[in-house]
Design an enzyme around this catalytic site. Structure first.
Site, PDB file in Angstrom:
ATOM      1  CE  LYS A  22     -12.187  20.111 -14.778  1.00 62.25           C
ATOM      2  NZ  LYS A  22     -13.509  21.258 -14.793  1.00 62.25           N
ATOM      3  CG  ASN A  23     -13.589  24.266 -16.801  1.00 60.29           C
ATOM      4  OD1 ASN A  23     -13.322  23.041 -16.112  1.00 60.29           O
ATOM      5  ND2 ASN A  23     -14.072  24.994 -15.927  1.00 60.29           N
ATOM      6  CB  CYS A 117     -18.294  16.494 -10.983  1.00 59.74           C
ATOM      7  SG  CYS A 117     -16.531  16.835 -10.591  1.00 59.74           S
ATOM      8  NE  ARG A 123     -21.979  18.000 -16.017  1.00 56.98           N
ATOM      9  CZ  ARG A 123     -20.924  18.502 -15.431  1.00 56.98           C
ATOM     10  NH1 ARG A 123     -20.363  17.848 -14.272  1.00 56.98           N
ATOM     11  NH2 ARG A 123     -20.775  19.586 -16.111  1.00 56.98           N
ATOM     12  CG  ASP A 307     -16.684  25.016 -11.896  1.00 54.66           C
ATOM     13  OD1 ASP A 307     -17.895  25.108 -11.060  1.00 54.66           O
ATOM     14  OD2 ASP A 307     -16.936  25.678 -12.979  1.00 54.66           O
ATOM     15  NE  ARG A 399     -12.548  15.701 -13.511  1.00 60.44           N
ATOM     16  CZ  ARG A 399     -13.652  16.401 -13.426  1.00 60.44           C
ATOM     17  NH1 ARG A 399     -14.720  16.234 -12.572  1.00 60.44           N
ATOM     18  NH2 ARG A 399     -14.272  17.177 -14.442  1.00 60.44           N
TER      19      ARG A 399
END
Ligand code: EPU
Length: 432
Positions: A22-23, A117, A123, A307, A399
């Site tokens: 994903k990232n 998130c 953030r 994570d 997600r």
């Protein structure tokens, strides 16, 4: 409202294929904006963050063609605008990568402040802004919109990051790729997806060296042309299934992965009494005996990933003795602990530290996901618990995890997706 209904107590056995990271995907898709030609991107995970980013590009005028379930062709050569819908941008954290990509391509970016998130308060993106400003852009944030403008082009320079930030490293790499001259990012993040982005950009014609170390050197190029690229496997999805097997017991082959990216997770699981055997592109995870306690501090790569903190902490709720977890990256990543306590766990949180007293078992309960990885952790809690767990807010999980429910059911779990209030459960053979 969609919920997951989990009938817990089954061990996991069999094989699971890990999807693309994903990232890495959420950095590579915006990077395609800077390419003059067709980028064929393979091994894209089928998750909502990827769909949102592709929709943003499409709305800007990109041509996007699905080649198969995991492959798309993206052609951004005809995009004529630097504007995208703010509402869509706000849905995902990674929309901030559009700042670097759009600045590079158009000399201007108007991007809604990131959503995604929420576990670190605001953030911040101060390191991104500091870097773009050093490269000659004029950046300001007003009413939740970041506007960055450069007179002509971004200019290469040396940028020292005050904090090791994945997002700032990615964004500044994007900005520097088409900049004039050499950019050096010092104290850069070293995550596998940083290396993957650099490999993608280099395969399209960029000149980036040192990705994966704390100093990345980017010599700006005038243009990039199209090409093929396959995204690396998702380290955190793999780690999540490893943690799930550690929790439920059983034996699972985690396939299509890069074992090196999982070393710190494998190491911690071994300390906990789990057998982890590394093969060329898979790991076998097996747990038959009791779980041992351990201590974990999350850190930037190659440290233990933040994570994976909620998933491992959940498994440690069943270990013998007291485990101490220190969250070294985010301020507020223990929100899920309140949900775990509804299931009978014993966890005390003090700031960035959690003290976990192992309990003999968890009991199913109605709970709510508070973010993506917390959601994955609660799924693990439901799998190991006695009885039925109903998880709300599963859109967070979707997600970032491709087909988590069907992958787990194929391993022997009993999870149903309930779209309405009615949640009949099929009770099956229980194993311990
Ligand atoms: N930070 C600053 N200023 C900045 C940027 C970051 O102070 O300008 C701080 C943050 O507040 C945090 C730390 O630096 O305390 C690290 O933040 P980082 O920038 O590395 O995080 P990110 O890029 O926003 C990515 C992942 C997260 C993952 C973190 C840390 C993506 C899209 N997201 O976020 O992944 O937790 O790195 O590894 O790549 C997830 O996948 O569930 C997820 C949240």
């Amino acid at each position: 409202m969609t919920k997951y209904v989990i009938n817990g107590g089954f061990s996991l056995n069999g094989e699971v294929e890990i999807s693309g990271a994903k990232n890495a995907a959420v950095a590579i898709i915006p990077a395609a904006l800077m390419v003059d030609g067709v980028c064929r991107i393979e091994n894209l995970p089928d998750i909502s963050d990827v769909k949102t980013l592709l929709s943003i590009l499409k709305e800007m005028g990109a041509r996007i063609k699905s080649v198969d379930k995991r492959t798309v062709d993206i052609d951004c050569s005809r995009i004529g605008t630097s504007h995208a819908t703010f509402d869509m941008m706000r849905r995902i954290r990674a929309s901030y990568y559009l700042i670097g990509a759009l600045l590079s391509r158009f000399g201007r970016a108007d991007v809604a402040m990131p959503g995604g998130c929420n576990f670190g308060g605001v953030r911040p993106i101060d390191q991104h802004i500091k870097g773009f400003t050093a490269m000659g852009a004029n950046v300001h944030v007003r009413n939740g919109i970041v506007t960055a403008v450069t007179g002509d082009v971004l200019r290469g320079t040396t940028i020292y990051l005050d904090i090791v930030s994945v997002g700032a490293t990615v964004n500044l790499m994007l900005g520097a790729t088409l900049a004039q001259g050499m950019t050096i990012i010092e104290n850069a993040a070293k995550e596998p997806h940083i290396v993957d982005l650099a490999n993608f950009l280099n395969s399209m014609g960029a000149d980036i060296r040192g990705a994966g170390t704390n100093e990345i050197k980017i010599r700006g190029v005038r243009r990039m042309k199209g090409g093929f690229y396959s995204i690396i496997p998702d380290q955190i999805e793999a780690g999540t299934y490893m943690a799930a097997v550690a929790g439920t017991g059983g034996r699972v082959v985690i396939k299509d992965i890069i074992p090196k990216h999982l070393e710190c997770i494998s190491g911690k699981l071994r300390e906990m009494g789990v057998t982890v055997v590394e093969l060329e592109d898979s790991v076998i995870v097996q747990r038959d005996g009791p779980l041992n306690r351990t201590h974990i501090k999350t850190m930037p790569y190659p440290g233990f990933p933040t994570d994976m903190q909620p998933q491992i902490s959940t498994v440690l709720c069943l270990a013998e003795g007291t485990s101490i977890i220190t969250e070294g990256v985010w301020d507020n990543r223990f929100k899920y602990v309140d949900e775990l306590s509804k299931m009978g766990s014993s966890v005390r949180v003090d700031g960035r530290t959690a003290l976990i007293e192992g309990v003999p078992y968890l009991t199913g309960a109605p709970i709510k996901a508070t973010d993506l990885r917390a959601g994955a952790a609660l799924v693990i809690a439901g799998l190991v618990a006695r009885g039925r767990t109903v998880i709300e807010n599963v859109h967070y999980i979707e997600r970032g995890y491709e087909k988590m429910v069907s992958k787990l059911n194929a391993l022997g779990a009993d999870i149903k997706i309930a779209h309405h209030a009615r949640e009949d459960s099929i009770f099956r053979r229980r194993i311990g």
